[in-house]
Write an enzyme that holds these catalytic residues in place. Structure first.
Site, short mmCIF file in Angstrom:
data_model
loop_
_atom_site.label_atom_id
_atom_site.label_comp_id
_atom_site.label_asym_id
_atom_site.label_seq_id
_atom_site.Cartn_x
_atom_site.Cartn_y
_atom_site.Cartn_z
N ARG A 161 55.88 -43.93 -75.04
CA ARG A 161 54.88 -42.87 -74.91
C ARG A 161 54.59 -42.62 -73.43
NH1 ARG A 161 49.43 -43.82 -77.34
NH2 ARG A 161 49.67 -45.62 -76.00
N ARG A 165 46.59 -45.71 -64.86
CA ARG A 165 45.57 -46.20 -65.80
C ARG A 165 44.87 -47.43 -65.22
NH1 ARG A 165 48.58 -47.10 -71.33
NH2 ARG A 165 46.54 -47.65 -72.15
#
Ligand SMILES: [Zn+2]
Length: 214
Positions: free
Chosen positions: A162, A173
């Site tokens: 993904r 992130r």
């Protein structure tokens, strides 16, 4: 009194897994932010209806709506129950607000569980994730490999990485986490509520450490 335990940790630290496992063993209620949103929307609570209008427009649900949702949840929780929050608070402002919302609902934040994992381990965990685009099954190249490399056990489709789990996205992130959520750890540390857990081991070992710390 109602008790709140906050689960903290970087993406890949295993917050949701640990919270769910310990909740199942102790009778606490596991509240992930995503599930709280979906539940409030599905039940059509006032805050849920408001959140839905933002979600339908593809916008982020504002903090004020999230706070009302947390209030609804705390108000509805039976006296003596324990709630495990996973994904909230995400920053210091939300952590302060949670204290206020708790006080207004005869609840206390009892502990903040910080799942400690080295950055190298986080990168390995997140970067090794593979997902089936057809049936949604999740795999990991090391800890949960499919029988045939790159192929879904359940439906035979080719597995994908993904966008969220690609190296450049992982770095971003983790940087976002460091900037916004890591200060929450300091907030609870100063309040004397922080429990640091070594979360580098397998999920069942981490759950046992968390349970012992609470
Ligand atoms: Zn599949």
């Amino acid at each position: 009194m109602k008790k709140i335990v906050v689960f903290l940790g970087a993406p890949g630290a295993g917050k949701g897994t640990a919270a769910a496992a310990v909740a199942a063993r102790t009778g606490a209620r596991h509240v992930s932010t995503g599930a709280m949103l979906r539940d409030a929307v599905a039940r059509g609570t006032p805050a849920g209806l408001e959140a839905k209008s933002f979600m339908d427009a593809g916008a982020l649900v504002p903090d004020e709506v999230l706070y009302r949702m947390v209030s609804e949840l705390l108000a509805a929780a039976p006296d003596g129950s324990t709630l495990f929050f996973d994904g909230f608070p995400r920053n210091s402002a939300q952590a302060e607000k949670l204290g206020e919302l708790a006080a207004a609902a005869a609840a206390t934040v009892d502990a903040a569980v910080m799942l400690d994992v080295s950055e190298a381990t986080l990168v390995e965990r997140l970067g090794g994730r593979r997902t089936c685009p057809k049936c949604g099954a999740g795999y990991h190249v090391k800890s949960l490999p499919p029988k045939v490399e790159g192929v879904c056990d359940k439906c035979g489709a080719a597995l994908v990485t993904r966008a969220d789990d690609r190296p450049e996205t992982i770095a971003n992130r983790l940087a976002v986490y460091e900037r916004s959520t890591a200060p929450v750890v300091g907030f609870y540390e100063r309040a004397g509520l922080l429990k640091r857990i070594d979360a580098s081991g397998p999920a069942d070992a981490v759950a046992a450490l968390v349970e012992a710390a609470l």
